[in-house]
Motif scaffolding. Structure first.
Motif, PDB file in Angstrom:
ATOM      1  N   ALA B  32       0.837  -1.208   0.000  1.00 11.62           N
ATOM      2  CA  ALA B  32       0.000   0.000   0.000  1.00 11.62           C
ATOM      3  C   ALA B  32       0.869   1.255   0.000  1.00 11.62           C
ATOM      4  CB  ALA B  32      -0.924  -0.014   1.211  1.00 11.62           C
ATOM      5  N   ALA B  33       1.919   1.259   0.822  1.00  9.12           N
ATOM      6  CA  ALA B  33       2.790   2.443   0.907  1.00  9.12           C
ATOM      7  C   ALA B  33       3.473   2.716  -0.428  1.00  9.12           C
ATOM      8  CB  ALA B  33       3.833   2.249   2.008  1.00  9.12           C
ATOM      9  N   ALA B  34       3.980   1.646  -1.071  1.00 13.39           N
ATOM     10  CA  ALA B  34       4.659   1.814  -2.358  1.00 13.39           C
ATOM     11  C   ALA B  34       3.692   2.364  -3.406  1.00 13.39           C
ATOM     12  CB  ALA B  34       5.255   0.486  -2.826  1.00 13.39           C
ATOM     13  N   VAL B  35       2.445   1.851  -3.411  1.00 12.42           N
ATOM     14  CA  VAL B  35       1.462   2.302  -4.401  1.00 12.42           C
ATOM     15  C   VAL B  35       1.033   3.741  -4.114  1.00 12.42           C
ATOM     16  CG1 VAL B  35      -0.880   1.937  -5.277  1.00 12.42           C
ATOM     17  CG2 VAL B  35       0.649  -0.022  -4.944  1.00 12.42           C
ATOM     18  N   VAL B  36       0.718   4.029  -2.843  1.00 14.90           N
ATOM     19  CA  VAL B  36       0.242   5.372  -2.473  1.00 14.90           C
ATOM     20  C   VAL B  36       1.275   6.434  -2.876  1.00 14.90           C
ATOM     21  CG1 VAL B  36      -0.191   6.899  -0.493  1.00 14.90           C
ATOM     22  CG2 VAL B  36      -1.329   4.695  -0.620  1.00 14.90           C
ATOM     23  N   LEU B  37       2.563   6.146  -2.633  1.00 16.76           N
ATOM     24  CA  LEU B  37       3.584   7.129  -2.990  1.00 16.76           C
ATOM     25  C   LEU B  37       3.934   7.062  -4.481  1.00 16.76           C
ATOM     26  CD1 LEU B  37       5.279   9.385  -1.939  1.00 16.76           C
ATOM     27  CD2 LEU B  37       6.995   7.782  -1.159  1.00 16.76           C
ATOM     28  N   GLY B  38       3.873   5.852  -5.048  1.00 16.82           N
ATOM     29  CA  GLY B  38       4.236   5.671  -6.454  1.00 16.82           C
ATOM     30  C   GLY B  38       3.281   6.355  -7.425  1.00 16.82           C
ATOM     31  N   VAL B  39       1.996   6.392  -7.082  1.00 20.60           N
ATOM     32  CA  VAL B  39       1.018   7.033  -7.981  1.00 20.60           C
ATOM     33  C   VAL B  39       0.809   8.499  -7.618  1.00 20.60           C
ATOM     34  CG1 VAL B  39      -0.212   4.848  -8.351  1.00 20.60           C
ATOM     35  CG2 VAL B  39      -1.021   6.426  -6.596  1.00 20.60           C
ATOM     36  N   ASN B  40       1.520   8.954  -6.594  1.00 21.84           N
ATOM     37  CA  ASN B  40       1.342  10.320  -6.102  1.00 21.84           C
ATOM     38  C   ASN B  40       1.847  11.329  -7.138  1.00 21.84           C
ATOM     39  OD1 ASN B  40       0.744  12.398  -4.411  1.00 21.84           O
ATOM     40  ND2 ASN B  40       2.329  11.966  -2.901  1.00 21.84           N
ATOM     41  N   ARG B  41       0.973  12.267  -7.467  1.00 19.99           N
ATOM     42  CA  ARG B  41       1.283  13.205  -8.530  1.00 19.99           C
ATOM     43  C   ARG B  41       0.298  14.352  -8.414  1.00 19.99           C
ATOM     44  NH1 ARG B  41       3.570  11.939 -13.596  1.00 19.99           N
ATOM     45  NH2 ARG B  41       3.116  13.583 -15.081  1.00 19.99           N
ATOM     46  N   GLN B  42       0.792  15.579  -8.438  1.00 18.67           N
ATOM     47  CA  GLN B  42      -0.127  16.714  -8.396  1.00 18.67           C
ATOM     48  C   GLN B  42       0.374  17.807  -9.315  1.00 18.67           C
ATOM     49  OE1 GLN B  42      -0.645  18.588  -4.550  1.00 18.67           O
ATOM     50  NE2 GLN B  42      -2.339  19.865  -5.270  1.00 18.67           N
ATOM     51  N   THR B  43      -0.527  18.275 -10.180  1.00 17.16           N
ATOM     52  CA  THR B  43      -0.178  19.379 -11.065  1.00 17.16           C
ATOM     53  C   THR B  43      -0.978  20.599 -10.639  1.00 17.16           C
ATOM     54  OG1 THR B  43       0.229  17.839 -12.858  1.00 17.16           O
ATOM     55  CG2 THR B  43      -0.062  20.144 -13.465  1.00 17.16           C
ATOM     56  N   THR B  44      -0.291  21.707 -10.531  1.00 15.44           N
ATOM     57  CA  THR B  44      -0.962  22.929 -10.123  1.00 15.44           C
ATOM     58  C   THR B  44      -0.328  24.085 -10.902  1.00 15.44           C
ATOM     59  OG1 THR B  44      -1.624  24.238  -8.213  1.00 15.44           O
ATOM     60  CG2 THR B  44       0.587  23.297  -8.142  1.00 15.44           C
ATOM     61  N   THR B  45      -0.953  25.234 -10.869  1.00 14.10           N
ATOM     62  CA  THR B  45      -0.364  26.378 -11.579  1.00 14.10           C
ATOM     63  C   THR B  45       0.167  27.392 -10.577  1.00 14.10           C
ATOM     64  OG1 THR B  45      -2.561  27.354 -11.706  1.00 14.10           O
ATOM     65  CG2 THR B  45      -1.783  26.221 -13.671  1.00 14.10           C
ATOM     66  N   VAL B  46       1.320  27.937 -10.891  1.00 14.53           N
ATOM     67  CA  VAL B  46       1.866  28.995 -10.042  1.00 14.53           C
ATOM     68  C   VAL B  46       2.133  30.222 -10.914  1.00 14.53           C
ATOM     69  CG1 VAL B  46       2.904  27.557  -8.245  1.00 14.53           C
ATOM     70  CG2 VAL B  46       4.190  28.022 -10.332  1.00 14.53           C
TER      71      VAL B  46
END
Lengths: 183, 183
Positions: B32-46
């Motif tokens: 679970a930890a590997a998947v939760v961090l592995g798929v972690n991705r966030q795109t935002t605008t600055v």
């Protein structure tokens, strides 16, 4: 069974002596690591432009371990490990490793100290790496080009702590070998 | 002595079942930890000011685990731990914990995986903390106000990894209790 209990954990030979040697090594290493990082301090001057139209001003900046949580954690963990190792040495010598319950508790505490040390090494290692390389994705600039002596000393403390952590791992492995041998 | 060897490490009772339960828990948590961090991705605008006289430009920025060595280390460590736990589960079930050498090797490997996990948790924890709070001494700005969802997910992976690491610690402690009991 009675005889086995008397023989207990005390080999009186190779294994017990290696346990003592590794324990003394861990004591020295954790003490050295805590001191090397604890006294680590570097003051240098950096040019800062305060007003664009005026020439930059040279300001003194100081780096010390108290400025970074990870380094504080490493110093405290090494200090705890050092104190615990002294107590465990006295306990091992006093009981001559012959009391089953004491040996068991010492092994479990070795394990806990090992876990603490490895997490602290990971923390300071990660911060140190960013200090050396920086990270462009989050715009954290490297700082080790400015605080070179400070960073070298952090690396030194990390190496000492790492050898100490491996020593604790070895202590637990020795204890496991020792008891499995008697089953 | 012969009888003792036959009884071996296999209690066939409470302790062995607790070993299996903790091992399955560790398997699930590291995955679970590997998947939760592995798929972690966030795109935002600055908003970035490129030329002072022009209005700021909105640029998309993406945060992912590959951008930070500490997170890469945590994902890889969890993946290794997960794979190893599957192998150790099969070994434990196949030998029914009855072969002394296998039990000993599994305990030593549990110990090594535990050390790896604790160091990776320390590394990601230290970086995560700077992400949340920043560090004014080295002018590393906090980034979790921008990448809020990403940081929450890192925290989640850290909690999962930490419980997994404690599970490995428990596995080693159970093994130590188990063998000392028989001395």
């Amino acid at each position: 069974m009675e005889m086995q209990n008397k023989v207990g954990i005390n080999h009186g030979g190779r294994l017990r002596r290696s346990d003592l040697a590794v324990r003394v090594l861990a004591l020295v290493l954790t003490l050295a690591a805590a001191v090397v990082l604890g006294v680590n301090r570097q003051t240098t001057t950096v040019s800062v432009t305060i007003v664009p139209s005026l020439p930059p001003v040279n300001l003194p900046v100081t780096a010390k371990w108290l400025h970074m949580s990870a380094f504080v954690y490493l110093v405290i963990t090494n200090a705890i490990a050092c104190f615990y190792t002294a107590v465990s040495l006295i306990l091992t010598l006093a009981t001559k490793g012959g009391i089953k319950k004491v040996s068991m508790i010492v092994t479990v505490l070795d394990l806990v100290v090992m876990a603490l040390l490895f997490s602290a090494i990971g923390a300071s290692g990660a911060v140190g790496l960013i200090g050396y390389q920086g990270n462009s994705h989050v715009q954290w600039q490297k700082v080790c080009n400015v605080f070179d002596k400070f960073c070298h000393q952090v690396t030194g403390a990390l190496v000492l702590s790492f050898i100490a952590a491996v020593a604790y791992l070895l202590l637990v492995v020795l204890a496991i070998f020792n008891v499995y041998k008697k089953l």
